[in-house]
Design an enzyme around this catalytic site. Structure first.
Site, short mmCIF file in Angstrom:
data_model
loop_
_atom_site.label_atom_id
_atom_site.label_comp_id
_atom_site.label_asym_id
_atom_site.label_seq_id
_atom_site.Cartn_x
_atom_site.Cartn_y
_atom_site.Cartn_z
N HIS A 96 -6.42 20.81 -28.11
CA HIS A 96 -6.54 21.59 -26.89
C HIS A 96 -7.96 21.54 -26.32
CE1 HIS A 96 -8.43 25.24 -28.73
NE2 HIS A 96 -7.69 24.95 -29.78
N ASP A 152 -13.53 24.02 -32.47
CA ASP A 152 -12.23 24.52 -32.01
C ASP A 152 -12.14 24.47 -30.49
OD1 ASP A 152 -9.78 25.81 -31.82
OD2 ASP A 152 -10.67 27.81 -31.99
N GLU A 188 -4.45 26.54 -25.11
CA GLU A 188 -3.99 27.04 -26.41
C GLU A 188 -4.50 28.44 -26.68
OE1 GLU A 188 -4.18 27.78 -30.80
OE2 GLU A 188 -5.84 27.65 -29.38
N GLU A 189 -5.76 28.69 -26.30
CA GLU A 189 -6.36 29.98 -26.63
C GLU A 189 -5.78 31.13 -25.82
OE1 GLU A 189 -8.00 30.19 -29.16
OE2 GLU A 189 -9.22 28.42 -29.52
N GLU A 211 -6.44 20.98 -35.34
CA GLU A 211 -7.07 22.26 -35.04
C GLU A 211 -8.34 22.44 -35.87
OE1 GLU A 211 -7.51 24.83 -33.43
OE2 GLU A 211 -5.79 25.29 -32.18
N HIS A 217 -14.40 31.01 -33.36
CA HIS A 217 -14.37 31.85 -32.16
C HIS A 217 -15.69 32.61 -31.97
CE1 HIS A 217 -9.68 32.03 -31.70
NE2 HIS A 217 -10.18 30.81 -31.64
#
Length: 863
Positions: free
Chosen positions: A164, A176, A211-212, A238, A311
């Site tokens: 993503h 990520d 995706e997030e 991922e 994140h």
């Protein structure tokens, strides 16, 4: 006289342990080295020896750096998200042009590259964390590249590989998931530039763009793209970390597991897959959408080491360990080469998703795969062999020992000793967890290092296991040894019988125990167990157990920093250490029964002192540092209904100090003399709905903001919720309406309302009752309207016009710090506050806090 002669000849515990110490040092060290092993990073695009294209980590990271740093925070709905989309489409066009040129220059080469920029709108139900949630999205995009031999037959069965492009709210997303984007781009380059490579089956590269925002991009592809129905298997790439090898944590068919066995550096076990699929991880990936809507099998792989940066702001290329990208790339390329070849199982996967019945694990670079049927045969044979051998070699204890005669009675005592040790280890570790969390008020003291919790809870677990033996009737060393063998081999057979592949753990630990006892019968004629038997019996538990410990603690230790203040994080980690420790050192209990009760008492005293020292040391530690930071969530809320401004502060962990920090923030930035107010976090706390349902984990405070002059530059908000196409059917007792949300300049909007909804145009029937409904939106940059059609049952006690209270909230696209730092002047009052607050936090906490700073706009509408 024989027993006393044997006793005099036997080595004492210290000498015996010193003899075994090389094993206890070497086995964990080898397991750790294997756990962290990564390939040497490659720089050159072309192999200088073969003149063939090769995967270059330098190139993969260059792509990741451009996305995460040159473009930056690519949150769905932002301008940066749109820039990432444009950059990716440009890369796809370049690769297609390169592919077309190659085909022209090599007549007869069966190779075709096609690209799509998909746009679409949709909605889907997304349940997570036991919460029911609905997603809607408008004009989101995906970039798709299909590489095939150009024939209809070659496109009939395809493998999908996915990453993503977007990043989440507070993160630039280098690992990520820009890292995986770079890996996929490099795989395309190498495949099309490899002379003679002609795919028998197509490879579809999906660069999904959302995706997030809860997997909107993968849902869009799976439900609306014309080539989605050709996908037979999916590979999802991922990252939840930035170090170590890429872990295979979901594998959903025997064929795909067999395909994975061909990769150069396998890393994955059925244990990881079953732990993840159990739901205890509270995490998910795009793989869910491929299973749900394409009904395909596949592999889900992710970088998981050092997930402290997951994140977070420091998810930057500079923090990705050398070799990480190479490992993911090499394994992915090998999978694509095999799955696109004539040997590929893709044509046999048309039946879709089915739970695999395959045991698999890697051990020192070897990837071992066998079916559940084979496992049942192996494990039942081992259990039968162990039971037969134990019965045949059993000798009753001397009458003077006053022990029960007979094999069963003797081994019931031995099994009781083994069971007590496991329970005692868990109790001992959890007693210390209670002391740290409730007595000393020092939870998460081990947080900044994944393995440090072993130093805190290891001695406590050992003490608990030894103390439990004080309550065990006298039992012989050899009896405990054979009882352990029978228990573990029985567990392997029994657990496998109910279809759980993780039973392999007990097979791997009981097999060397069986071999050890066979050896012991050859080299020892007395009742003692040879130290050689201990060495052989401990070898697999040490290596396998430590690899298991590294994987579990790598994931669960950082995870405890985002599980919420109410979560029993201390007890979770203590229990993991105790249970894994019991697996790693199964022969501790027969060993302690090798000696008299005095040795047991002295051992308990020694490990108890070690436990006390560990408690003292860890109670003085700070859980957080600059690379292992505390997560802080900050919302500047402007209520456009009441015209009020509030600052909301929340943490997602149980570490001490948050209350004091919240009060310090209120004193520094809030209304003078007004302390922050603790807020109950539930489904009706709409201020946090932009991150619902993850808001369940947080512990929030709310504080008044002074209306400073510099904060009074009112922005033109046209954020509104209204009802259109409104019609009440009094006879039926229903109301039909379209809920319309208009949100120019506002992203990630969310609405929540209580109603008995009979029908709607979302893709799942609503519950047939009065319920709280949450609907969240994620749309492409510049799209500012979305709707939901509702048929609502009128409440007899409600207003006659059937009005519904709707709580609405969203994020001001220009008011996210530090993502929008470069254009902070456009973010209004929130960004002015965030810049000051962020600097103050960094100085006050010494850089140990990573704050998510969001400027939110919300209100209440009766529609």
């Amino acid at each position: 006289m024989a027993p006393s002669t044997t006793a005099r000849a036997r080595w004492g515990p210290i000498r015996s342990l010193l003899c075994l110490s090389p094993l206890f040092i070497a086995a964990p060290w080898l397991a750790y080295r294997e756990h962290r092993a990564l390939p040497e990073p490659v720089v050159d695009l072309i192999n200088p020896q073969t003149a063939l294209p090769q995967l270059s980590e330098a190139q993969m990271l260059a792509h990741a750096k451009y996305l995460s740093e040159d473009i930056g925070y690519r949150t769905v709905g932002t301008r940066e998200h749109a820039l990432g989309d444009a950059w990716m489409f440009a890369r796809a066009e370049e690769l297609k042009a390169q592919c077309d040129e190659i085909v022209k220059s090599v007549p007869g080469r069966k190779l075709e590259c096609e690209i799509w920029r998909q746009e679409g709108s949709g909605h889907h139900r997304f349940d997570i964390m036991a919460k029911r949630l609905y997603k809607t999205y408008v004009n989101l995009s995906n970039i798709i590249v299909r590489v095939s031999d150009g024939t209809k037959a070659g496109k009939e069965h395809a493998v999908l590989v996915n990453s993503h492009l977007d990043s989440t709210l507070p993160s630039p997303g280098a690992a990520d998931d820009a890292l995986a984007v770079g890996v996929m781009l490099e795989c395309i380059r190498v495949l099309i530039n490899t002379p003679g490579w002609e795919p028998k089956h197509a490879v579809i590269f999906l660069f999904n763009n959302a995706e997030e925002s809860l997997q909107d991009g993968s849902h869009l592809f799976s439900t609306q793209h014309p080539i989605a129905n050709t996908v037979r298997a999916a590979i999802n790439l991922e990252a939840a970390g930035s170090t170590g090898p890429t872990l295979l944590f979901q594998a959903t068919s025997e064929q795909m597991i067999q395909a994975y066995s061909r990769v150069p550096r396998p890393c994955g076990t059925v244990v990881a897959s079953e732990v993840f699929s159990s739901g205890v991880m509270l995490s998910d990936t795009d793989f869910r959408q491929f299973e749900l809507y394409l009904n395909v099998t596949g592999l889900d792989m992710a970088v998981v080491g050092n997930s402290y940066l997951y994140h977070m702001r420091k998810d930057l290329v500079e923090n990705i360990e050398p070799g990480v990208a190479q490992h993911m790339g090499d394994n992915t390329l090998a999978l694509l080469q095999f799955l696109s070849s004539s040997e590929s199982p893709l044509p046999s996967l048309t039946a879709g998703y089915a739970r695999p019945t395959t045991v698999y694990f890697q051990s020192f670079r070897y990837f071992i795969v066998y079916s559940f049927d084979t496992a049942k045969i192996l494990y039942s044979f081992l259990f039968g062999l162990s039971a037969s051998f134990s019965v045949l070699t059993y000798s009753p204890p001397a009458p003077a020992l006053k022990q029960p005669r007979g094999f069963i009675g003797d081994h019931l005592r031995g099994s009781f000793a083994v069971g007590c040790a496991v329970v005692g280890a868990a109790v001992g570790a959890n007693v210390v967890a209670f002391i740290m969390a409730e007595v000393l008020k020092k939870p998460l003291s081990w947080f900044s290092d994944e393995l440090s919790c072993v130093l805190l809870y290891g001695p406590a677990a050992l003490a608990g296991a030894l103390v439990s033996q004080l309550f065990v009737p006298s039992v012989r060393e050899r009896t405990v040894f054979t009882s352990l063998l029978l228990t573990q081999s029985a567990l392997a057979w029994g657990i496998q019988s109910i279809g759980i592949g993780s039973a392999a753990l007990f097979f791997l630990s009981s097999l060397p125990l069986c071999l050890a006892l066979l050896l012991n019968s050859l080299i020892s004629t007395g009742p003692d167990v040879s130290l050689w038997s201990y060495a052989i019996g401990q070898l697999t538990p040490l290596t396998t157990g430590f690899q298991l410990a590294f994987e579990l603690l790598n994931v669960f230790v950082p995870l405890t920093g985002r599980m919420g203040g109410e979560a029993p994080a201390e007890h979770i980690i203590a229990t993991i250490v105790a249970v894994v420790g019991s697996y790693v050192l199964p022969l501790l209990i027969p060993f302690i029964h090798r000696y008299d009760r005095g040795v047991l008492v002295r051992s308990i005293a020694l490990v108890s002192m070690a436990t006390a020292v560990s408690i003292a040391v860890f109670s003085a530690r700070n859980p957080f540092d600059a690379m292992h930071q505390k997560r802080l969530f900050v919302i500047h809320m402007e209520n456009i209904t009441s015209q009020e401004q509030h600052l909301h502060i929340a943490a997602a962990d149980s570490a001490p100090g948050f209350d004091a920090l919240a009060h310090d923030i209120a004193e520094r930035f809030g209304v003078s003399g007004v302390p922050p107010t603790p807020v109950i976090m539930n489904d009706w706390n709409a201020d946090w709905d932009t991150i619902y349902p993850f808001s369940t984990f947080i512990t929030p405070y709310k504080m008044e903001l002074p209306l400073k002059e510099e904060y009074m530059d009112l922005l033109d908000y046209s954020f509104a919720v209204s009802a259109v196409n409104d019609h009440i059917d009094t006879a039926a007792g229903t109301r039909k309406l379209t809920l319309k949300v208009t949100h120019p300049g506002i992203i990630w909007t969310a609405v929540a309302f209580d109603a008995n909804v009979l029908e709607w145009d979302l893709d799942d029937s609503p519950p047939d009752e009065l319920a709280r409904h949450h609907i969240k939106e994620g749309s492409f940059y510049g799209h500012d309207t979305w709707t939901v059609d509702l048929l609502v049952k009128l409440a007899p006690e409600g207003p006659a016009d059937g009005k519904i209270r709707v709580d609405f909230v969203g994020i001001h696209e220009k008011a996210m710090w530090p993502g929008k730092r470069a254009e902070k002047h456009l973010g209004g009052r929130a960004m002015k506050l965030f810049e000051e607050l962020d600097g103050w936090l960094d100085e006050t906490t010494g850089g140990t806090v990573d704050a998510t700073l969001l400027g939110c706009v919300g209100g209440v509408a009766w529609v």
